[in-house]
Scaffold this motif. Structure first.
Motif, PDB file in Angstrom:
ATOM      1  N   MET A   1       1.031  -1.384  -0.224  1.00 29.25           N
ATOM      2  CA  MET A   1       0.090  -0.057  -0.051  1.00 29.25           C
ATOM      3  C   MET A   1       0.856   1.078   0.065  1.00 29.25           C
ATOM      4  N   SER A   2       0.384   2.139  -0.697  1.00 34.44           N
ATOM      5  CA  SER A   2       1.338   3.376  -0.878  1.00 34.44           C
ATOM      6  C   SER A   2       1.600   3.912   0.642  1.00 34.44           C
ATOM      7  N   THR A   3       2.566   4.876   0.676  1.00 39.60           N
ATOM      8  CA  THR A   3       2.780   5.293   2.272  1.00 39.60           C
ATOM      9  C   THR A   3       1.905   6.653   2.491  1.00 39.60           C
ATOM     10  N   ASP A   4       1.327   7.195   1.345  1.00 42.87           N
ATOM     11  CA  ASP A   4       0.366   8.320   1.202  1.00 42.87           C
ATOM     12  C   ASP A   4      -0.971   8.056   2.159  1.00 42.87           C
ATOM     13  N   PHE A   5      -1.065   6.712   2.528  1.00 44.65           N
ATOM     14  CA  PHE A   5      -2.347   6.339   3.146  1.00 44.65           C
ATOM     15  C   PHE A   5      -2.180   5.765   4.452  1.00 44.65           C
ATOM     16  N   ASP A   6      -3.151   5.993   5.406  1.00 39.65           N
ATOM     17  CA  ASP A   6      -3.255   5.151   6.689  1.00 39.65           C
ATOM     18  C   ASP A   6      -4.574   4.479   6.811  1.00 39.65           C
ATOM     19  N   ILE A   7      -4.360   3.420   7.453  1.00 44.43           N
ATOM     20  CA  ILE A   7      -5.843   2.596   7.888  1.00 44.43           C
ATOM     21  C   ILE A   7      -6.138   2.874   9.164  1.00 44.43           C
ATOM     22  N   ARG A   8      -7.411   3.332   9.546  1.00 41.27           N
ATOM     23  CA  ARG A   8      -8.057   3.539  10.719  1.00 41.27           C
ATOM     24  C   ARG A   8      -9.071   2.592  10.998  1.00 41.27           C
ATOM     25  N   SER A   9      -9.370   2.453  12.119  1.00 42.16           N
ATOM     26  CA  SER A   9     -10.572   1.442  12.551  1.00 42.16           C
ATOM     27  C   SER A   9     -11.040   1.664  13.747  1.00 42.16           C
ATOM     28  N   SER A  44      -8.054  -5.576   6.776  1.00 39.36           N
ATOM     29  CA  SER A  44      -7.514  -6.284   5.765  1.00 39.36           C
ATOM     30  C   SER A  44      -8.485  -6.007   4.500  1.00 39.36           C
ATOM     31  N   HIS A  45      -9.783  -5.919   4.512  1.00 40.02           N
ATOM     32  CA  HIS A  45     -10.612  -5.493   3.473  1.00 40.02           C
ATOM     33  C   HIS A  45     -10.150  -4.022   2.986  1.00 40.02           C
ATOM     34  N   ALA A  46     -10.019  -2.966   4.164  1.00 40.39           N
ATOM     35  CA  ALA A  46      -9.578  -1.752   3.660  1.00 40.39           C
ATOM     36  C   ALA A  46      -8.332  -1.594   2.828  1.00 40.39           C
ATOM     37  N   ARG A  47      -7.320  -2.395   3.286  1.00 42.39           N
ATOM     38  CA  ARG A  47      -5.904  -2.448   2.692  1.00 42.39           C
ATOM     39  C   ARG A  47      -6.105  -2.891   1.205  1.00 42.39           C
ATOM     40  N   GLN A  48      -6.822  -4.061   0.907  1.00 40.65           N
ATOM     41  CA  GLN A  48      -7.113  -4.486  -0.464  1.00 40.65           C
ATOM     42  C   GLN A  48      -7.817  -3.185  -1.145  1.00 40.65           C
ATOM     43  N   TRP A  49      -9.127  -2.880  -0.672  1.00 38.71           N
ATOM     44  CA  TRP A  49      -9.516  -1.711  -1.509  1.00 38.71           C
ATOM     45  C   TRP A  49      -8.429  -0.692  -1.860  1.00 38.71           C
ATOM     46  N   ALA A  50      -7.695  -0.280  -0.906  1.00 39.51           N
ATOM     47  CA  ALA A  50      -6.652   0.722  -1.250  1.00 39.51           C
ATOM     48  C   ALA A  50      -5.815   0.399  -2.139  1.00 39.51           C
ATOM     49  N   GLU A  51      -5.306  -0.919  -2.090  1.00 38.86           N
ATOM     50  CA  GLU A  51      -4.317  -1.320  -3.276  1.00 38.86           C
ATOM     51  C   GLU A  51      -4.828  -1.250  -4.569  1.00 38.86           C
ATOM     52  N   GLN A  52      -6.420  -1.817  -4.613  1.00 37.25           N
ATOM     53  CA  GLN A  52      -6.895  -1.756  -5.958  1.00 37.25           C
ATOM     54  C   GLN A  52      -7.198  -0.490  -6.475  1.00 37.25           C
ATOM     55  N   ARG A  53      -7.610   0.627  -5.535  1.00 37.49           N
ATOM     56  CA  ARG A  53      -7.666   1.842  -5.912  1.00 37.49           C
ATOM     57  C   ARG A  53      -6.290   2.324  -6.386  1.00 37.49           C
ATOM     58  N   SER A  54      -5.226   2.307  -6.057  1.00 42.38           N
ATOM     59  CA  SER A  54      -4.132   3.009  -6.324  1.00 42.38           C
ATOM     60  C   SER A  54      -3.422   2.306  -7.605  1.00 42.38           C
ATOM     61  N   ALA A  55      -3.774   0.952  -7.891  1.00 39.00           N
ATOM     62  CA  ALA A  55      -3.487   0.282  -8.990  1.00 39.00           C
ATOM     63  C   ALA A  55      -4.362   0.703 -10.152  1.00 39.00           C
ATOM     64  N   GLY A  56      -5.367   1.195 -10.086  1.00 32.44           N
ATOM     65  CA  GLY A  56      -6.176   1.446 -10.966  1.00 32.44           C
ATOM     66  C   GLY A  56      -6.028   2.817 -11.547  1.00 32.44           C
TER      67      GLY A  56
END
Length: 56
Positions: A1-9, A44-56
């Motif tokens: 995941m990009s270091t430009d993002f953080d995951i909060r929960s 985990s789902h948030a991380r997957q979403w962020a990875e898909q978003r930054s890959a697209g």
């Protein structure tokens, strides 16, 4: 995941929610909140979403 993002929960009732924030921000990026039964699942789902978003 990009270091430009953080995951909060946080726990909400009987489940967990997670969201992605851009560095220096507090609100969810794109107003997206991911729901999971556990903290690990939501993050985990948030991380997957962020990875898909930054890959697209």
């Amino acid at each position: 995941m990009s270091t430009d993002f953080d995951i909060r929960s946080e726990a909400k009732g009987g489940h967990w929610i997670a969201w992605i924030v851009r560095a220096g921000e507090d609100s969810p990026d794109g107003s997206v909140v991911i729901v999971g039964q556990t903290q690990e699942e939501a993050e985990s789902h948030a991380r997957q979403w962020a990875e898909q978003r930054s890959a697209g």
